[in-house]
Design a protein around this motif. Structure first.
Motif, PDB file in Angstrom:
ATOM      1  N   LEU A  53      36.747 -23.537 -10.907  1.00 57.19           N
ATOM      2  CA  LEU A  53      37.619 -24.303 -10.022  1.00 57.19           C
ATOM      3  C   LEU A  53      39.080 -23.890 -10.215  1.00 57.19           C
ATOM      4  CD1 LEU A  53      37.959 -26.547  -7.935  1.00 57.19           C
ATOM      5  CD2 LEU A  53      38.123 -28.162  -9.828  1.00 57.19           C
ATOM      6  N   TYR A  54      39.481 -23.742 -11.474  1.00 58.36           N
ATOM      7  CA  TYR A  54      40.852 -23.322 -11.757  1.00 58.36           C
ATOM      8  C   TYR A  54      41.121 -21.909 -11.234  1.00 58.36           C
ATOM      9  CZ  TYR A  54      40.767 -27.345 -14.848  1.00 58.36           C
ATOM     10  OH  TYR A  54      40.642 -28.608 -15.350  1.00 58.36           O
ATOM     11  N   ALA A  55      40.149 -21.031 -11.370  1.00 54.21           N
ATOM     12  CA  ALA A  55      40.318 -19.660 -10.877  1.00 54.21           C
ATOM     13  C   ALA A  55      40.507 -19.644  -9.364  1.00 54.21           C
ATOM     14  CB  ALA A  55      39.107 -18.812 -11.268  1.00 54.21           C
ATOM     15  N   ASN A  56      39.768 -20.467  -8.660  1.00 56.34           N
ATOM     16  CA  ASN A  56      39.921 -20.542  -7.209  1.00 56.34           C
ATOM     17  C   ASN A  56      41.276 -21.130  -6.813  1.00 56.34           C
ATOM     18  OD1 ASN A  56      37.479 -19.497  -5.949  1.00 56.34           O
ATOM     19  ND2 ASN A  56      36.454 -21.105  -7.105  1.00 56.34           N
ATOM     20  N   LEU A  57      41.734 -22.137  -7.532  1.00 57.32           N
ATOM     21  CA  LEU A  57      43.033 -22.718  -7.226  1.00 57.32           C
ATOM     22  C   LEU A  57      44.166 -21.749  -7.548  1.00 57.32           C
ATOM     23  CD1 LEU A  57      42.444 -26.388  -8.412  1.00 57.32           C
ATOM     24  CD2 LEU A  57      42.513 -25.511  -6.068  1.00 57.32           C
ATOM     25  N   ILE A  58      44.020 -20.980  -8.616  1.00 59.83           N
ATOM     26  CA  ILE A  58      45.022 -19.966  -8.944  1.00 59.83           C
ATOM     27  C   ILE A  58      45.024 -18.873  -7.883  1.00 59.83           C
ATOM     28  CG2 ILE A  58      45.548 -18.127 -10.596  1.00 59.83           C
ATOM     29  CD1 ILE A  58      44.723 -20.116 -12.800  1.00 59.83           C
ATOM     30  N   LEU A  59      43.850 -18.507  -7.376  1.00 59.44           N
ATOM     31  CA  LEU A  59      43.779 -17.522  -6.296  1.00 59.44           C
ATOM     32  C   LEU A  59      44.510 -18.035  -5.057  1.00 59.44           C
ATOM     33  CD1 LEU A  59      42.567 -14.809  -5.257  1.00 59.44           C
ATOM     34  CD2 LEU A  59      40.668 -16.180  -4.391  1.00 59.44           C
TER      35      LEU A  59
END
Length: 75
Positions: A53-59
């Motif tokens: 989830l964090y990786a998607n939000l950072i993307l």
């Protein structure tokens, strides 16, 4: 070149938001296209396990920065 950078940033934002939605609930709208990062890239990177989830939000945030950078470029 400016429009291409802005388009790339928009695609990154859409993929990040779509991936985040896919982790919270199922993403029915263009899931194959918009969830490429979420379904192909993230499972191959072991250090992102548990942080999808964090990786998607950072993307998505990175995509917003790319759009802003594309806007700042003078043509």
């Amino acid at each position: 070149m400016r429009k291409a950078i802005q388009f790339l940033g928009l695609v990154l934002v859409l993929q990040g938001v779509s991936g985040a939605i896919d982790h919270v609930a199922v993403q029915p709208f263009m899931g194959v296209v918009l969830n490429f990062f979420n379904r192909v890239v993230i499972p191959r990177l072991d250090f992102l396990t548990g942080y999808e989830l964090y990786a998607n939000l950072i993307l998505a945030a990175f995509g917003a920065v790319v759009v802003a950078a594309g806007t700042a470029i003078r043509s």
